[in-house]
Design a protein around this motif. Structure first.
Motif, PDB file in Angstrom:
ATOM      1  N   LEU A 160       0.863  -1.180   0.000  1.00 14.46           N
ATOM      2  CA  LEU A 160       0.000   0.000   0.000  1.00 14.46           C
ATOM      3  C   LEU A 160       0.899   1.229   0.000  1.00 14.46           C
ATOM      4  CD1 LEU A 160      -2.600  -0.919   2.783  1.00 14.46           C
ATOM      5  CD2 LEU A 160      -2.917  -1.033   0.312  1.00 14.46           C
ATOM      6  N   PRO A 161       0.557   2.239  -0.787  1.00 13.78           N
ATOM      7  CA  PRO A 161       1.367   3.463  -0.762  1.00 13.78           C
ATOM      8  C   PRO A 161       1.171   4.205   0.561  1.00 13.78           C
ATOM      9  CG  PRO A 161      -0.556   3.761  -2.147  1.00 13.78           C
ATOM     10  CD  PRO A 161      -0.558   2.317  -1.715  1.00 13.78           C
ATOM     11  N   GLU A 162       2.184   4.941   0.951  1.00 10.76           N
ATOM     12  CA  GLU A 162       2.049   5.776   2.143  1.00 10.76           C
ATOM     13  C   GLU A 162       0.921   6.766   1.893  1.00 10.76           C
ATOM     14  OE1 GLU A 162       3.644   6.004   5.181  1.00 10.76           O
ATOM     15  OE2 GLU A 162       4.710   4.144   4.731  1.00 10.76           O
ATOM     16  N   PRO A 163      -0.008   6.867   2.827  1.00  5.68           N
ATOM     17  CA  PRO A 163      -1.140   7.775   2.616  1.00  5.68           C
ATOM     18  C   PRO A 163      -0.761   9.227   2.877  1.00  5.68           C
ATOM     19  CG  PRO A 163      -1.294   6.783   4.767  1.00  5.68           C
ATOM     20  CD  PRO A 163      -0.099   6.152   4.094  1.00  5.68           C
ATOM     21  N   ALA A 164      -1.625  10.103   2.394  1.00  5.57           N
ATOM     22  CA  ALA A 164      -1.481  11.518   2.728  1.00  5.57           C
ATOM     23  C   ALA A 164      -1.741  11.660   4.227  1.00  5.57           C
ATOM     24  CB  ALA A 164      -2.492  12.335   1.930  1.00  5.57           C
ATOM     25  N   ARG A 165      -1.354  12.792   4.765  1.00  7.51           N
ATOM     26  CA  ARG A 165      -1.568  13.064   6.191  1.00  7.51           C
ATOM     27  C   ARG A 165      -2.463  14.285   6.345  1.00  7.51           C
ATOM     28  NH1 ARG A 165       0.868   9.601  10.194  1.00  7.51           N
ATOM     29  NH2 ARG A 165       2.352   8.335   9.063  1.00  7.51           N
ATOM     30  N   THR A 166      -3.261  14.252   7.395  1.00  7.36           N
ATOM     31  CA  THR A 166      -4.100  15.401   7.715  1.00  7.36           C
ATOM     32  C   THR A 166      -3.233  16.458   8.392  1.00  7.36           C
ATOM     33  OG1 THR A 166      -4.674  14.611   9.923  1.00  7.36           O
ATOM     34  CG2 THR A 166      -6.089  13.883   8.087  1.00  7.36           C
ATOM     35  N   ASP A 167      -3.810  17.616   8.632  1.00  7.18           N
ATOM     36  CA  ASP A 167      -3.089  18.665   9.352  1.00  7.18           C
ATOM     37  C   ASP A 167      -2.704  18.192  10.746  1.00  7.18           C
ATOM     38  OD1 ASP A 167      -3.287  20.357   7.188  1.00  7.18           O
ATOM     39  OD2 ASP A 167      -5.088  21.384   7.935  1.00  7.18           O
ATOM     40  N   GLY A 168      -3.492  17.271  11.319  1.00 12.65           N
ATOM     41  CA  GLY A 168      -3.193  16.710  12.633  1.00 12.65           C
ATOM     42  C   GLY A 168      -2.255  15.508  12.554  1.00 12.65           C
ATOM     43  N   ASN A 169      -1.696  15.251  11.382  1.00  4.40           N
ATOM     44  CA  ASN A 169      -0.738  14.170  11.112  1.00  4.40           C
ATOM     45  C   ASN A 169      -1.357  12.766  11.186  1.00  4.40           C
ATOM     46  OD1 ASN A 169       1.831  13.494  10.187  1.00  4.40           O
ATOM     47  ND2 ASN A 169       2.536  13.010  12.250  1.00  4.40           N
ATOM     48  N   TYR A 170      -2.666  12.672  10.981  1.00  4.96           N
ATOM     49  CA  TYR A 170      -3.316  11.369  10.892  1.00  4.96           C
ATOM     50  C   TYR A 170      -3.215  10.863   9.453  1.00  4.96           C
ATOM     51  CZ  TYR A 170      -5.473  12.197  15.432  1.00  4.96           C
ATOM     52  OH  TYR A 170      -5.684  12.431  16.764  1.00  4.96           O
ATOM     53  N   ARG A 171      -3.117   9.548   9.309  1.00  2.00           N
ATOM     54  CA  ARG A 171      -3.161   8.974   7.967  1.00  2.00           C
ATOM     55  C   ARG A 171      -4.538   9.280   7.371  1.00  2.00           C
ATOM     56  NH1 ARG A 171       0.295   5.310  10.684  1.00  2.00           N
ATOM     57  NH2 ARG A 171       1.917   4.442   9.368  1.00  2.00           N
ATOM     58  N   ASP A 172      -4.548   9.625   6.088  1.00  2.32           N
ATOM     59  CA  ASP A 172      -5.767  10.045   5.415  1.00  2.32           C
ATOM     60  C   ASP A 172      -5.969   9.180   4.171  1.00  2.32           C
ATOM     61  OD1 ASP A 172      -7.993  11.720   4.973  1.00  2.32           O
ATOM     62  OD2 ASP A 172      -6.822  13.054   3.691  1.00  2.32           O
ATOM     63  N   TYR A 173      -6.944   8.277   4.230  1.00  2.00           N
ATOM     64  CA  TYR A 173      -7.169   7.310   3.150  1.00  2.00           C
ATOM     65  C   TYR A 173      -8.403   7.665   2.349  1.00  2.00           C
ATOM     66  CZ  TYR A 173      -3.964   4.492   5.936  1.00  2.00           C
ATOM     67  OH  TYR A 173      -2.878   4.038   6.631  1.00  2.00           O
ATOM     68  N   GLY A 174      -8.338   7.362   1.052  1.00  2.00           N
ATOM     69  CA  GLY A 174      -9.473   7.603   0.168  1.00  2.00           C
ATOM     70  C   GLY A 174      -9.914   6.315  -0.508  1.00  2.00           C
ATOM     71  N   PRO A 175     -10.801   6.442  -1.490  1.00  2.00           N
ATOM     72  CA  PRO A 175     -11.355   5.273  -2.173  1.00  2.00           C
ATOM     73  C   PRO A 175     -10.304   4.392  -2.857  1.00  2.00           C
ATOM     74  CG  PRO A 175     -12.569   7.257  -2.758  1.00  2.00           C
ATOM     75  CD  PRO A 175     -11.398   7.686  -1.950  1.00  2.00           C
ATOM     76  N   ASP A 176      -9.244   4.998  -3.379  1.00  2.00           N
ATOM     77  CA  ASP A 176      -8.204   4.206  -4.045  1.00  2.00           C
ATOM     78  C   ASP A 176      -7.500   3.277  -3.060  1.00  2.00           C
ATOM     79  OD1 ASP A 176      -8.821   5.411  -6.438  1.00  2.00           O
ATOM     80  OD2 ASP A 176      -7.143   6.826  -6.374  1.00  2.00           O
ATOM     81  N   GLN A 177      -7.189   3.799  -1.873  1.00  2.00           N
ATOM     82  CA  GLN A 177      -6.537   2.972  -0.857  1.00  2.00           C
ATOM     83  C   GLN A 177      -7.482   1.873  -0.363  1.00  2.00           C
ATOM     84  OE1 GLN A 177      -6.430   6.410  -0.586  1.00  2.00           O
ATOM     85  NE2 GLN A 177      -4.267   6.904  -0.723  1.00  2.00           N
TER      86      GLN A 177
END
Length: 137
Positions: free
Chosen positions: A34-51
């Motif tokens: 799995l690719p490293e996900p984007a991060r939110t401003d609070g540094n949480y992993r942020d996953y979308g439909p592709d992930q």
């Protein structure tokens, strides 16, 4: 960039949606499935439909017994949409041969265990054919 109406979730929600442990998702990220996900401003992993779709693919392949290397290969093939399906067929056939071998091994094991049990007279341990069969030759 997040598309309008695109659902984004944190790792716990992704885990629940795919019946996958959080630790397993992080492991799949570390090994590149799995690719490293984007991060939110609070540094949480942020996953979308592709992930979600990719993790669901990995989960289904693992449920079918494909190895991590086979899953990696299948993902690589799935990412190249114009490629012939023949390569996917080769991976699936190799896996099927492995499954068939495991079934044959289990049948042999079952026959051996069944034979040992059939010889059990349920007497004293000193005369137990099962213990005897398991002991040193």
């Amino acid at each position: 960039m997040q598309g309008q109406g695109e659902v984004r979730v944190k790792i716990g929600e992704l885990a629940r949606a795919t019946a996958t442990k959080v630790e397993t998702i992080r492991f799949y990220e570390r090994i590149g499935l799995l690719p490293e996900p984007a991060r939110t401003d609070g540094n949480y992993r942020d996953y979308g439909p592709d992930q979600l779709a990719r993790l669901s693919f990995v989960r289904r392949a693992r449920d079918l017994g494909f190895t991590l290397d086979q899953v990696r290969e299948l993902l690589s093939l799935a990412d190249d949409r114009d490629r012939s399906c023949k390569a996917v067929d080769v991976v699936a056939r190799e896996h099927l041969a492995q499954v068939d071998q495991k079934i044959a091994d289990l049948r042999s094991l079952r026959k051996e265990l069944s034979g040992m049990i059939d010889q059990c007279g349920q007497g004293a341990i000193s005369e137990c054919r099962i213990i005897e069969a398991l002991g040193p030759s």
